[in-house]
Scaffold this motif. Structure first.
Motif, mmCIF file in Angstrom:
data_model
loop_
_atom_site.group_PDB
_atom_site.id
_atom_site.type_symbol
_atom_site.label_atom_id
_atom_site.label_comp_id
_atom_site.label_asym_id
_atom_site.label_seq_id
_atom_site.Cartn_x
_atom_site.Cartn_y
_atom_site.Cartn_z
ATOM 1 N N PRO A 229 0.809 -1.232 0.000
ATOM 2 C CA PRO A 229 0.000 0.000 0.000
ATOM 3 C C PRO A 229 0.837 1.275 0.000
ATOM 4 C CG PRO A 229 -0.977 -1.605 1.487
ATOM 5 C CD PRO A 229 0.338 -2.184 1.027
ATOM 6 N N ASP A 230 2.008 1.255 0.640
ATOM 7 C CA ASP A 230 2.863 2.441 0.675
ATOM 8 C C ASP A 230 3.406 2.806 -0.706
ATOM 9 O OD1 ASP A 230 2.448 2.470 3.364
ATOM 10 O OD2 ASP A 230 4.487 1.903 3.942
ATOM 11 N N ALA A 231 3.352 1.857 -1.637
ATOM 12 C CA ALA A 231 3.914 2.087 -2.975
ATOM 13 C C ALA A 231 2.876 2.555 -3.983
ATOM 14 C CB ALA A 231 4.587 0.815 -3.484
ATOM 15 N N GLU A 232 1.620 2.660 -3.586
ATOM 16 C CA GLU A 232 0.572 2.986 -4.553
ATOM 17 C C GLU A 232 0.767 4.358 -5.191
ATOM 18 O OE1 GLU A 232 -3.108 2.487 -2.526
ATOM 19 O OE2 GLU A 232 -2.974 0.287 -2.465
ATOM 20 N N VAL A 233 1.141 5.348 -4.397
ATOM 21 C CA VAL A 233 1.314 6.701 -4.947
ATOM 22 C C VAL A 233 2.521 6.777 -5.882
ATOM 23 C CG1 VAL A 233 1.856 9.100 -4.364
ATOM 24 C CG2 VAL A 233 0.051 7.883 -3.128
ATOM 25 N N PRO A 234 3.728 6.341 -5.460
ATOM 26 C CA PRO A 234 4.855 6.393 -6.413
ATOM 27 C C PRO A 234 4.620 5.525 -7.645
ATOM 28 C CG PRO A 234 5.485 5.258 -4.387
ATOM 29 C CD PRO A 234 4.181 5.919 -4.121
ATOM 30 N N PHE A 235 3.900 4.407 -7.494
ATOM 31 C CA PHE A 235 3.573 3.564 -8.644
ATOM 32 C C PHE A 235 2.708 4.340 -9.631
ATOM 33 C CE2 PHE A 235 0.916 0.538 -10.929
ATOM 34 C CZ PHE A 235 1.827 -0.439 -11.313
ATOM 35 N N ALA A 236 1.698 5.036 -9.134
ATOM 36 C CA ALA A 236 0.800 5.802 -10.006
ATOM 37 C C ALA A 236 1.554 6.922 -10.723
ATOM 38 C CB ALA A 236 -0.355 6.378 -9.192
ATOM 39 N N ILE A 237 2.463 7.581 -10.020
ATOM 40 C CA ILE A 237 3.218 8.675 -10.621
ATOM 41 C C ILE A 237 4.081 8.165 -11.771
ATOM 42 C CG2 ILE A 237 5.071 10.349 -10.210
ATOM 43 C CD1 ILE A 237 3.952 10.634 -7.346
ATOM 44 N N LEU A 238 4.780 7.069 -11.545
ATOM 45 C CA LEU A 238 5.691 6.571 -12.572
ATOM 46 C C LEU A 238 4.959 5.945 -13.753
ATOM 47 C CD1 LEU A 238 8.612 5.113 -10.430
ATOM 48 C CD2 LEU A 238 8.465 7.311 -11.602
ATOM 49 N N THR A 239 3.856 5.271 -13.508
ATOM 50 C CA THR A 239 3.103 4.744 -14.648
ATOM 51 C C THR A 239 2.520 5.883 -15.472
ATOM 52 O OG1 THR A 239 1.168 4.420 -13.203
ATOM 53 C CG2 THR A 239 2.573 2.510 -13.606
ATOM 54 N N ASP A 240 2.146 6.980 -14.812
ATOM 55 C CA ASP A 240 1.690 8.156 -15.547
ATOM 56 C C ASP A 240 2.825 8.748 -16.392
ATOM 57 O OD1 ASP A 240 -0.413 10.322 -15.936
ATOM 58 O OD2 ASP A 240 1.261 11.503 -15.177
ATOM 59 N N GLU A 241 4.051 8.564 -15.935
ATOM 60 C CA GLU A 241 5.213 9.046 -16.680
ATOM 61 C C GLU A 241 5.546 8.152 -17.870
ATOM 62 O OE1 GLU A 241 7.200 11.594 -16.634
ATOM 63 O OE2 GLU A 241 6.520 12.662 -14.863
ATOM 64 N N GLY A 242 4.914 6.990 -17.952
ATOM 65 C CA GLY A 242 5.184 6.090 -19.068
ATOM 66 C C GLY A 242 5.954 4.840 -18.690
ATOM 67 N N PHE A 243 6.240 4.645 -17.403
ATOM 68 C CA PHE A 243 6.905 3.418 -16.962
ATOM 69 C C PHE A 243 5.938 2.233 -17.081
ATOM 70 C CE2 PHE A 243 9.710 6.531 -15.298
ATOM 71 C CZ PHE A 243 10.905 5.925 -14.955
ATOM 72 N N GLU A 244 6.489 1.058 -17.385
ATOM 73 C CA GLU A 244 5.688 -0.150 -17.532
ATOM 74 C C GLU A 244 6.203 -1.245 -16.612
ATOM 75 O OE1 GLU A 244 5.924 -1.049 -21.681
ATOM 76 O OE2 GLU A 244 4.384 0.432 -22.229
ATOM 77 N N ALA A 245 5.306 -2.175 -16.267
ATOM 78 C CA ALA A 245 5.638 -3.204 -15.285
ATOM 79 C C ALA A 245 5.477 -4.608 -15.844
ATOM 80 C CB ALA A 245 4.756 -3.029 -14.040
ATOM 81 N N ASP A 246 5.815 -4.818 -17.101
ATOM 82 C CA ASP A 246 5.529 -6.091 -17.744
ATOM 83 C C ASP A 246 6.663 -7.105 -17.678
ATOM 84 O OD1 ASP A 246 3.080 -5.052 -18.524
ATOM 85 O OD2 ASP A 246 3.848 -4.321 -20.439
ATOM 86 N N ASP A 247 7.899 -6.661 -17.618
ATOM 87 C CA ASP A 247 9.017 -7.560 -17.902
ATOM 88 C C ASP A 247 9.697 -8.182 -16.683
ATOM 89 O OD1 ASP A 247 8.672 -7.083 -20.618
ATOM 90 O OD2 ASP A 247 9.985 -5.330 -20.582
ATOM 91 N N TYR A 248 9.777 -7.443 -15.565
ATOM 92 C CA TYR A 248 10.591 -7.910 -14.449
ATOM 93 C C TYR A 248 9.841 -7.802 -13.121
ATOM 94 C CZ TYR A 248 14.221 -7.089 -17.947
ATOM 95 O OH TYR A 248 14.958 -7.088 -19.097
ATOM 96 N N ILE A 249 10.230 -8.674 -12.187
ATOM 97 C CA ILE A 249 9.759 -8.554 -10.810
ATOM 98 C C ILE A 249 10.958 -8.654 -9.883
ATOM 99 C CG2 ILE A 249 7.462 -9.486 -11.305
ATOM 100 C CD1 ILE A 249 8.341 -12.081 -9.956
ATOM 101 N N ASP A 250 10.802 -8.130 -8.696
ATOM 102 C CA ASP A 250 11.866 -8.149 -7.702
ATOM 103 C C ASP A 250 12.210 -9.585 -7.321
ATOM 104 O OD1 ASP A 250 12.766 -8.115 -4.679
ATOM 105 O OD2 ASP A 250 13.156 -6.111 -5.441
ATOM 106 N N ALA A 251 13.508 -9.876 -7.232
ATOM 107 C CA ALA A 251 13.949 -11.236 -6.922
ATOM 108 C C ALA A 251 13.677 -11.633 -5.483
ATOM 109 C CB ALA A 251 15.447 -11.377 -7.219
ATOM 110 N N ILE A 252 13.372 -10.650 -4.627
ATOM 111 C CA ILE A 252 13.156 -10.946 -3.212
ATOM 112 C C ILE A 252 11.674 -11.026 -2.859
ATOM 113 C CG2 ILE A 252 13.664 -10.232 -0.852
ATOM 114 C CD1 ILE A 252 16.102 -11.114 -2.516
ATOM 115 N N ASP A 253 10.910 -9.985 -3.206
ATOM 116 C CA ASP A 253 9.513 -9.958 -2.767
ATOM 117 C C ASP A 253 8.499 -10.093 -3.899
ATOM 118 O OD1 ASP A 253 9.445 -7.422 -3.960
ATOM 119 O OD2 ASP A 253 9.736 -6.361 -2.071
ATOM 120 N N GLY A 254 8.969 -10.216 -5.146
ATOM 121 C CA GLY A 254 8.049 -10.425 -6.269
ATOM 122 C C GLY A 254 7.307 -9.180 -6.721
#
Length: 345
Positions: A229-254
């Motif tokens: 939940p703490d990441a929802e705001v920075p996630f929204a900001i960066l996706t609005d900037e054009g960042f995408e989340a399709d290719d990679y996930i964190d090796a520790i927490d997914g």
């Protein structure tokens, strides 16, 4: 006025408080005094240096609101500069049998270091009372203006690892299924070791062969690509900037890893240079802009009302002073059209 500036040695106590308050896994905010002090010194050294190309520098910025420090965010010019940067790459494997007429697509994870050498956005923390306000956008996006003004210091790609999903007991289901059986330690200890520069154990202990996602426990599968939940705001900001989340996930927490080509990021693409002009009174027809000076050690960025007229940016004397600028200086600015992911143009 909200101002983003480089970190100072005197910020160490408040940086410690932020690190302690942030969720586990926020790169650059490991709650250890020696580590945070070293981060400050690295940032100061980087900003003092005359850098002609991308190397190992890291930068830490602080957000002040009405003179009070309420947030921090950082940049690592080259992730994994001394040791490879590991993540899981999402892949689709085909299992087919002509005899049985079966053709299955299987989601798999492969440990990789594709993001080694890529510029990393990291260390975002904002006091809870300011989340969802314009402060979040100013803090996150000010880094992008810094990159736009000093492109030689950074790579042609950017990424940011989000904080991962935790269950009701504060555990990371992805780590419990994939990491813990191999490491025999809690995720907080792993994060601490990574922060202190020991990353080789990831490749030594994590499975290097593809992990077939359908074989994982349901809880781990459901946690993949999910954010804290703490990441929802920075996630929204960066996706609005054009960042995408399709290719990679964190090796520790997914958690999802957001990536973007630097020259496609909206605040970089749409930013422009203008000559600063100062007026005694707020001129008519102003619009809100995020703007910054072009300095390094004295970098300043903030949200202000600006009258943009051709290549001239008219601001009040107060705004000019906050940006450490004088009349005639060049500034970089981008129009502000929302908050907490609302967007810029």
């Amino acid at each position: 006025m909200m101002i983003v500036r480089p970190v100072r040695t005197t910020d160490l106590p408040v940086l410690e408080q932020m690190a302690a308050a942030s969720a586990a896994g926020v790169t650059g905010l490991t709650p250890q005094r020696e580590y945070l002090f070293d981060r400050i010194q690295q940032s100061l050294a980087a900003l003092e240096s005359d850098i002609a190309c991308q190397t190992e520098e890291s930068y830490t910025f602080m957000l002040e609101v009405d003179g009070q420090v309420v947030g921090t965010a950082g940049l690592i010019a080259s992730a994994g500069f001394t040791q490879p940067f590991y993540s899981y790459r999402n892949e689709t494997l085909i299992h087919a049998s002509a005899a049985l007429g079966v053709n299955n697509k299987i989601h798999a994870l492969t440990l990789c270091n594709d993001l080694t050498g890529v510029t990393q956005l990291c260390g975002f923390y904002l006091a809870p009372e300011h989340l969802g306000s314009a402060a979040a956008d100013v803090l996150s996006r000010a880094r992008l203006l810094f990159i736009a003004s000093h492109p030689q210091r950074f790579s042609e790609r950017l990424f940011d690892e989000m904080q991962g999903y935790t269950d009701s007991e504060g555990r990371y289901p992805f780590w419990e299924a994939i990491g813990k059986p191999f490491f025999k330690m809690e995720v907080e200890e792993v994060d601490r070791r990574i922060a202190l520069g020991n990353k080789t154990f990831i490749a030594e202990l994590m499975p290097t062969y593809p992990i077939y996602v359908p074989l994982l426990p349901d809880a781990a599968q459901q946690a993949m690509g999910q954010i804290h939940p703490d990441a929802e705001v920075p996630f929204a900001i960066l996706t609005d900037e054009g960042f995408e989340a399709d290719d990679y996930i964190d090796a520790i927490d997914g958690a999802p890893t957001l990536t973007a080509k630097t020259h496609w990021v909206r605040s970089i693409v749409h930013s422009k240079l203008a000559r600063l002009c100062i007026t005694d009174n707020r001129p008519a027809g102003t619009e809100p802009f995020l703007l910054s000076n072009l300095q390094t050690r004295q970098f300043r960025a903030g949200l202000a009302d600006v009258l943009l007229h051709g290549d001239e940016a008219w601001v009040t004397l107060e705004t000019a002073h906050a940006l450490a600028c004088e009349a005639g200086d060049q500034v970089r600015l981008v129009r502000f059209e929302g908050c907490a992911g609302g967007g810029f143009a």
